[in-house]
Design an enzyme around this catalytic site. Sequence first.
Site: not given
Length: 319
Positions: A81-82, A125, A129-130, A151-153, A157, A244
């Site tokens: 996804k990256d 998050t 998207r979420r 953000r963050g690992n 989180r 878009c």
Amino acid sequence: MTERALRLGTRRSALAMAQSGQVAQAVRRLTGRAVELVEITTYGDTSREHLAQIGGTGVFVTALRDALLRGDVDFAVHSLKDLPTAQPEDLTLAAVPLREDPRDALVARDGLTLDRLPNGSRIGTGSTRRMAQLNAYARSHGLSIETVPIRGNVDTRIGYVRSGELDAVVLAAAGLNRLGRTEEVTDFLSVDFVLPAPGQGALAIECAAVNADLAAALAELDDPHTRAAVTAERSLLAALEAGCSAPVGALADLLADGQVVTEMRLRGVVGTTDGSTLVQLSTTGPVPTSHGDAIALGRELASEMLAKGAAGLMGERAL
């Protein structure tokens, strides 16, 4: 003379190291060669800005790809996804192994599930998207929630929940599974409410296009159904990105009749971050037997979504 070790380029995060470690084991078994991990720091790892501001996809990938092209590493492992949707000609996507759980997962205080979160809950998050889909879910269920950009690992989180700063965070189930931390999940979010990021849960194994022998060896790790699914999802994303700038969720799953896989269903969603407007459609067709078929499936659904109003949705690029 023993062959030199293959060098596998990886990001340094615990999750990237776990993913790359699993691929390294598979490549050792496959080739009989030693594999050493080469840790590479990417811009996305060092920047403290929100992902939407530093360019989203690509920020975790460029340094690894540069190392491949320089010959510093032989192959690299990415979270699919990256990866930007356009594949560079000088690099080969040699394998997309069997996909992990593509869903999003909730880690909430007091073991709460999504449907039991109290009014006013703060959910963290890093993904618009979420946010779009969580806010739409809350609206349709008469809930008031606040989505908070983080953000963050994984530890950082989940730490926001443990410290009481947030009521819940949403993370990819696949990452928690690969880290052996599934027991911390309080709810797996149904894809009926929250569609994952295109390619979520899948890995991409990439090498330089000139390294044809290595590409052929790595291709043994490819899972054809996973590749067809993520190709359709990423084709949908590419076509929507052209039309878009709102956040996109997508999932292709295989529909089986008994033991025989007969069809592929592709679902897509695009929406405003506040969840006030969502365009959600799906299409079902024969399982793609070629790259071109999978691309066509994604493009077809994207054009239907754009016609249904996705083109009018402007997402917030910056949080």
